[in-house]
Design a protein around this motif. Structure first.
Motif, PDB file in Angstrom:
ATOM      1  N   LEU A   6      53.312  18.224   8.394  1.00  0.00           N
ATOM      2  CA  LEU A   6      52.303  17.237   8.762  1.00  0.00           C
ATOM      3  C   LEU A   6      50.929  17.639   8.234  1.00  0.00           C
ATOM      4  CD1 LEU A   6      53.266  16.435  12.436  1.00  0.00           C
ATOM      5  CD2 LEU A   6      53.605  15.009  10.434  1.00  0.00           C
ATOM      6  N   ILE A   7      50.766  18.911   7.979  1.00  0.00           N
ATOM      7  CA  ILE A   7      49.473  19.391   7.493  1.00  0.00           C
ATOM      8  C   ILE A   7      49.459  19.215   5.981  1.00  0.00           C
ATOM      9  CG2 ILE A   7      47.974  21.409   7.314  1.00  0.00           C
ATOM     10  CD1 ILE A   7      49.250  22.430   9.885  1.00  0.00           C
ATOM     11  N   PRO A   8      48.403  18.631   5.415  1.00  0.00           N
ATOM     12  CA  PRO A   8      48.345  18.474   3.962  1.00  0.00           C
ATOM     13  C   PRO A   8      48.473  19.828   3.272  1.00  0.00           C
ATOM     14  CG  PRO A   8      46.476  17.385   5.032  1.00  0.00           C
ATOM     15  CD  PRO A   8      47.251  18.085   6.082  1.00  0.00           C
ATOM     16  N   ALA A   9      49.014  19.894   2.124  1.00  0.00           N
ATOM     17  CA  ALA A   9      49.328  21.112   1.378  1.00  0.00           C
ATOM     18  C   ALA A   9      48.110  22.009   1.152  1.00  0.00           C
ATOM     19  CB  ALA A   9      49.970  20.747   0.047  1.00  0.00           C
ATOM     20  N   PRO A  10      46.953  21.490   0.734  1.00  0.00           N
ATOM     21  CA  PRO A  10      45.852  22.411   0.521  1.00  0.00           C
ATOM     22  C   PRO A  10      45.370  23.081   1.825  1.00  0.00           C
ATOM     23  CG  PRO A  10      45.239  20.177  -0.210  1.00  0.00           C
ATOM     24  CD  PRO A  10      46.632  20.144   0.327  1.00  0.00           C
ATOM     25  N   TYR A  11      45.648  22.475   2.956  1.00  0.00           N
ATOM     26  CA  TYR A  11      45.172  23.047   4.226  1.00  0.00           C
ATOM     27  C   TYR A  11      46.226  23.878   4.920  1.00  0.00           C
ATOM     28  CZ  TYR A  11      41.318  19.803   3.725  1.00  0.00           C
ATOM     29  OH  TYR A  11      40.239  19.132   3.255  1.00  0.00           O
ATOM     30  N   ARG A  12      47.441  23.888   4.421  1.00  0.00           N
ATOM     31  CA  ARG A  12      48.499  24.665   5.071  1.00  0.00           C
ATOM     32  C   ARG A  12      48.159  26.150   5.050  1.00  0.00           C
ATOM     33  NH1 ARG A  12      53.727  21.908   2.476  1.00  0.00           N
ATOM     34  NH2 ARG A  12      53.312  19.892   3.370  1.00  0.00           N
ATOM     35  N   LEU A  13      47.722  26.638   3.940  1.00  0.00           N
ATOM     36  CA  LEU A  13      47.357  28.061   3.855  1.00  0.00           C
ATOM     37  C   LEU A  13      46.222  28.377   4.830  1.00  0.00           C
ATOM     38  CD1 LEU A  13      47.956  30.689   2.430  1.00  0.00           C
ATOM     39  CD2 LEU A  13      46.253  30.065   0.730  1.00  0.00           C
ATOM     40  N   LEU A  14      45.278  27.484   4.899  1.00  0.00           N
ATOM     41  CA  LEU A  14      44.167  27.667   5.829  1.00  0.00           C
ATOM     42  C   LEU A  14      44.671  27.621   7.264  1.00  0.00           C
ATOM     43  CD1 LEU A  14      41.092  27.951   6.161  1.00  0.00           C
ATOM     44  CD2 LEU A  14      40.981  25.460   6.264  1.00  0.00           C
ATOM     45  N   LEU A  19      46.014  30.329  12.283  1.00  0.00           N
ATOM     46  CA  LEU A  19      47.027  30.691  13.258  1.00  0.00           C
ATOM     47  C   LEU A  19      47.142  32.213  13.378  1.00  0.00           C
ATOM     48  CD1 LEU A  19      49.214  29.734  15.220  1.00  0.00           C
ATOM     49  CD2 LEU A  19      50.816  29.800  13.305  1.00  0.00           C
ATOM     50  N   LEU A  20      47.120  32.916  12.248  1.00  0.00           N
ATOM     51  CA  LEU A  20      47.163  34.381  12.280  1.00  0.00           C
ATOM     52  C   LEU A  20      45.933  34.969  12.959  1.00  0.00           C
ATOM     53  CD1 LEU A  20      48.649  35.332   8.779  1.00  0.00           C
ATOM     54  CD2 LEU A  20      49.681  35.670  11.007  1.00  0.00           C
ATOM     55  N   VAL A  21      44.770  34.384  12.670  1.00  0.00           N
ATOM     56  CA  VAL A  21      43.535  34.861  13.302  1.00  0.00           C
ATOM     57  C   VAL A  21      43.589  34.615  14.811  1.00  0.00           C
ATOM     58  CG1 VAL A  21      41.038  34.434  13.477  1.00  0.00           C
ATOM     59  CG2 VAL A  21      42.109  34.667  11.256  1.00  0.00           C
ATOM     60  N   VAL A  22      44.084  33.459  15.229  1.00  0.00           N
ATOM     61  CA  VAL A  22      44.186  33.147  16.660  1.00  0.00           C
ATOM     62  C   VAL A  22      45.163  34.102  17.333  1.00  0.00           C
ATOM     63  CG1 VAL A  22      45.000  31.391  18.303  1.00  0.00           C
ATOM     64  CG2 VAL A  22      43.483  30.744  16.453  1.00  0.00           C
TER      65      VAL A  22
END
Length: 187
Positions: A6-14, A19-22
């Protein structure tokens, strides 16, 4: 469909990075909270021990102060008793001297001195003329003039006062030095 799709591809990495930071932040916050609880408990235990130590020191200080105060009171009582004793001795001596002075003044009492037996006037033998009313036996005596007798009494009065004062000073010095010595020997 998956959530990541559901998350657009350029924002998936972000999004994965966020998520890792959280997750890292949450675990760090959890670890921080655990450390806070653990160290808080240790700090409260240290504070309790410190308070107990201070209370013990305070109680020891109060006990030592009370002991010193008791020693001081005991010494003051002994000195007061000694002072009363010496004051009583001094007043008794003054009263006796006053009575003696009064008896001398009223001619109720006459002071006399022994005459030297080797002089010609009184060699210990009976006198050639006897006085009316009795025979004098024993050593020959000469009566002192009342004014001279009064001066003798004054000198002995001063001497008695001096001896009583000296005795009081000696008793005071003995008690203080004995008390000081006992304090130095005691732990």
């Amino acid at each position: 469909m998956r959530l990541s799709e559901l998350i657009p591809a350029p924002y998936r990495l972000l999004a994965k990075g966020v998520l890792l930071v959280v997750l890292a932040g949450a675990s760090a916050a959890f670890a921080w909270q655990l450390q806070d609880w653990r160290y808080g408990k240790q700090l409260s235990e240290q504070a309790r021990q410190h308070t107990e130590t201070l209370n013990q020191l305070n109680q020891a200080s109060v006990a030592q102060q009370r002991a010193e105060q008791d020693k001081r009171l005991a010494l003051e009582q002994r000195l007061a008793t000694s002072e009363q004793t010496h004051y009583r001795a001094l007043s008794d001596a003054q009263r006796d001297q006053g009575r003696l002075r009064d008896r001398l003044a009223t001619a109720d009492l006459r002071l006399s001195v022994l005459l030297d037996a080797t002089t010609g006037a009184g060699n210990g033998s009976l006198s050639a003329t006897t006085a009316t009313g009795g025979v004098v036996h024993g050593p020959t005596r000469a009566e002192l003039d009342p004014a001279h007798a009064q001066r003798v009494i004054d000198v002995t009065d001063d001497g008695d006062r001096g001896l009583i004062a000296l005795r009081a000073c000696q008793d005071y010095a003995r008690r203080v030095s004995t008390t000081k010595l006992a304090e130095d020997v005691a732990p």
